[in-house]
Design a protein around this motif. Structure first.
Motif, PDB file in Angstrom:
ATOM      1  N   VAL A  94     -15.266  -3.288  -9.190  1.00 47.36           N
ATOM      2  CA  VAL A  94     -14.408  -4.196  -9.436  1.00 47.36           C
ATOM      3  C   VAL A  94     -13.402  -4.450  -8.202  1.00 47.36           C
ATOM      4  O   VAL A  94     -13.090  -3.474  -7.487  1.00 47.36           O
ATOM      5  CB  VAL A  94     -13.639  -3.440 -10.556  1.00 47.36           C
ATOM      6  CG1 VAL A  94     -12.312  -4.221 -10.933  1.00 47.36           C
ATOM      7  CG2 VAL A  94     -14.618  -3.028 -11.666  1.00 47.36           C
ATOM      8  N   ASP A  95     -13.256  -5.838  -8.005  1.00 45.21           N
ATOM      9  CA  ASP A  95     -12.261  -6.047  -6.723  1.00 45.21           C
ATOM     10  C   ASP A  95     -10.883  -6.526  -7.285  1.00 45.21           C
ATOM     11  O   ASP A  95     -11.043  -7.395  -8.204  1.00 45.21           O
ATOM     12  CB  ASP A  95     -13.008  -7.286  -5.892  1.00 45.21           C
ATOM     13  CG  ASP A  95     -14.325  -6.679  -5.182  1.00 45.21           C
ATOM     14  OD1 ASP A  95     -14.244  -5.419  -4.963  1.00 45.21           O
ATOM     15  OD2 ASP A  95     -15.199  -7.610  -4.935  1.00 45.21           O
ATOM     16  N   ILE A  96     -10.052  -6.036  -6.922  1.00 42.31           N
ATOM     17  CA  ILE A  96      -8.725  -6.439  -7.637  1.00 42.31           C
ATOM     18  C   ILE A  96      -7.906  -7.005  -6.181  1.00 42.31           C
ATOM     19  O   ILE A  96      -7.630  -6.059  -5.216  1.00 42.31           O
ATOM     20  CB  ILE A  96      -7.937  -4.977  -7.933  1.00 42.31           C
ATOM     21  CG1 ILE A  96      -8.819  -4.600  -9.272  1.00 42.31           C
ATOM     22  CG2 ILE A  96      -6.444  -5.552  -8.529  1.00 42.31           C
ATOM     23  CD1 ILE A  96      -8.157  -3.352  -9.789  1.00 42.31           C
ATOM     24  N   ASP A  97      -7.418  -8.031  -6.376  1.00 43.32           N
ATOM     25  CA  ASP A  97      -6.518  -8.582  -5.377  1.00 43.32           C
ATOM     26  C   ASP A  97      -5.126  -8.724  -5.563  1.00 43.32           C
ATOM     27  O   ASP A  97      -4.685  -9.467  -6.527  1.00 43.32           O
ATOM     28  CB  ASP A  97      -7.188 -10.052  -5.035  1.00 43.32           C
ATOM     29  CG  ASP A  97      -6.699 -10.796  -3.976  1.00 43.32           C
ATOM     30  OD1 ASP A  97      -6.005 -10.079  -3.123  1.00 43.32           O
ATOM     31  OD2 ASP A  97      -6.366 -12.026  -3.959  1.00 43.32           O
ATOM     32  N   CYS A  98      -4.443  -7.888  -5.202  1.00 42.55           N
ATOM     33  CA  CYS A  98      -2.888  -7.622  -5.531  1.00 42.55           C
ATOM     34  C   CYS A  98      -2.422  -7.130  -4.169  1.00 42.55           C
ATOM     35  O   CYS A  98      -2.880  -6.576  -3.313  1.00 42.55           O
ATOM     36  CB  CYS A  98      -2.704  -6.928  -6.579  1.00 42.55           C
ATOM     37  SG  CYS A  98      -2.960  -5.104  -6.573  1.00 42.55           S
ATOM     38  N   THR A  99      -0.818  -7.374  -4.130  1.00 40.57           N
ATOM     39  CA  THR A  99      -0.111  -6.773  -3.246  1.00 40.57           C
ATOM     40  C   THR A  99       0.194  -5.200  -3.280  1.00 40.57           C
ATOM     41  O   THR A  99      -0.023  -4.914  -4.633  1.00 40.57           O
ATOM     42  CB  THR A  99       1.146  -7.594  -3.076  1.00 40.57           C
ATOM     43  OG1 THR A  99       1.815  -7.446  -4.283  1.00 40.57           O
ATOM     44  CG2 THR A  99       0.840  -9.097  -2.549  1.00 40.57           C
ATOM     45  N   PRO A 100       0.646  -4.603  -2.404  1.00 42.19           N
ATOM     46  CA  PRO A 100       1.008  -3.191  -2.786  1.00 42.19           C
ATOM     47  C   PRO A 100       2.158  -3.117  -3.604  1.00 42.19           C
ATOM     48  O   PRO A 100       1.944  -2.124  -4.639  1.00 42.19           O
ATOM     49  CB  PRO A 100       1.480  -2.745  -1.209  1.00 42.19           C
ATOM     50  CG  PRO A 100       0.686  -3.730  -0.086  1.00 42.19           C
ATOM     51  CD  PRO A 100       0.842  -5.027  -0.878  1.00 42.19           C
ATOM     52  N   ARG A 130       1.761  -0.745  -7.014  1.00 43.07           N
ATOM     53  CA  ARG A 130       2.801   0.100  -7.314  1.00 43.07           C
ATOM     54  C   ARG A 130       3.495   0.203  -8.656  1.00 43.07           C
ATOM     55  O   ARG A 130       3.462   0.950  -9.662  1.00 43.07           O
ATOM     56  CB  ARG A 130       3.832   0.090  -6.129  1.00 43.07           C
ATOM     57  CG  ARG A 130       4.761   1.427  -6.354  1.00 43.07           C
ATOM     58  CD  ARG A 130       5.722   1.606  -5.167  1.00 43.07           C
ATOM     59  NE  ARG A 130       6.291   0.304  -4.877  1.00 43.07           N
ATOM     60  CZ  ARG A 130       5.967  -0.243  -3.549  1.00 43.07           C
ATOM     61  NH1 ARG A 130       5.492   0.340  -2.937  1.00 43.07           N
ATOM     62  NH2 ARG A 130       6.846  -1.404  -3.457  1.00 43.07           N
ATOM     63  N   THR A 131       3.634  -1.151  -8.934  1.00 42.77           N
ATOM     64  CA  THR A 131       4.324  -1.426 -10.255  1.00 42.77           C
ATOM     65  C   THR A 131       3.330  -1.233 -11.425  1.00 42.77           C
ATOM     66  O   THR A 131       3.674  -0.559 -12.490  1.00 42.77           O
ATOM     67  CB  THR A 131       4.918  -2.856 -10.495  1.00 42.77           C
ATOM     68  OG1 THR A 131       6.040  -3.140  -9.112  1.00 42.77           O
ATOM     69  CG2 THR A 131       5.379  -3.219 -11.502  1.00 42.77           C
ATOM     70  N   PHE A 132       2.031  -1.814 -11.150  1.00 39.20           N
ATOM     71  CA  PHE A 132       0.916  -1.403 -12.496  1.00 39.20           C
ATOM     72  C   PHE A 132       0.688   0.119 -12.340  1.00 39.20           C
ATOM     73  O   PHE A 132       0.589   0.341 -13.730  1.00 39.20           O
ATOM     74  CB  PHE A 132      -0.186  -2.247 -11.906  1.00 39.20           C
ATOM     75  CG  PHE A 132      -1.387  -2.028 -12.851  1.00 39.20           C
ATOM     76  CD1 PHE A 132      -1.445  -2.673 -13.955  1.00 39.20           C
ATOM     77  CD2 PHE A 132      -2.691  -1.228 -12.499  1.00 39.20           C
ATOM     78  CE1 PHE A 132      -2.328  -2.553 -14.732  1.00 39.20           C
ATOM     79  CE2 PHE A 132      -3.451  -1.118 -13.357  1.00 39.20           C
ATOM     80  CZ  PHE A 132      -3.503  -1.841 -14.699  1.00 39.20           C
TER      81      PHE A 132
END
Length: 83
Positions: A5-11, A15-17
């Motif tokens: 699974v590749d997740i593309d998100c900012t730090p 952190r929020t998730f």
């Protein structure tokens, strides 16, 4: 079986998730304190002040050490005989 699974998100999004706290304000405050302390103690970085701090006896202690070494060398040069 292998699943990737590749997740593309900012730090910040990650952190929020994950429900992790935002420590950026604390880090900024600590860095400001560290910078203030370092700038206020820059005078202690001068070579003369450092030598006075590290070698309280100063040159006298070094002279005594040198005299002791020369006495040992002179004694060894005479075959260990004292005059």
């Amino acid at each position: 079986m292998k699943i990737t699974v590749d997740i593309d998100c900012t730090p910040e999004e990650a952190r929020t998730f994950l429900g992790l706290p935002d420590v950026r304000p604390m880090q900024d405050a600590l860095m400001a304190q560290i910078q203030e302390r370092m700038t206020s103690s820059l005078h202690a970085m001068e070579p003369e002040v450092m030598l006075k701090t590290w070698l309280p006896a100063g040159v006298q202690g070094m002279e005594q050490l040198q005299k002791m070494f020369w006495a040992q060398f002179a004694n060894a040069g005479r075959g260990g005989k004292k005059e």
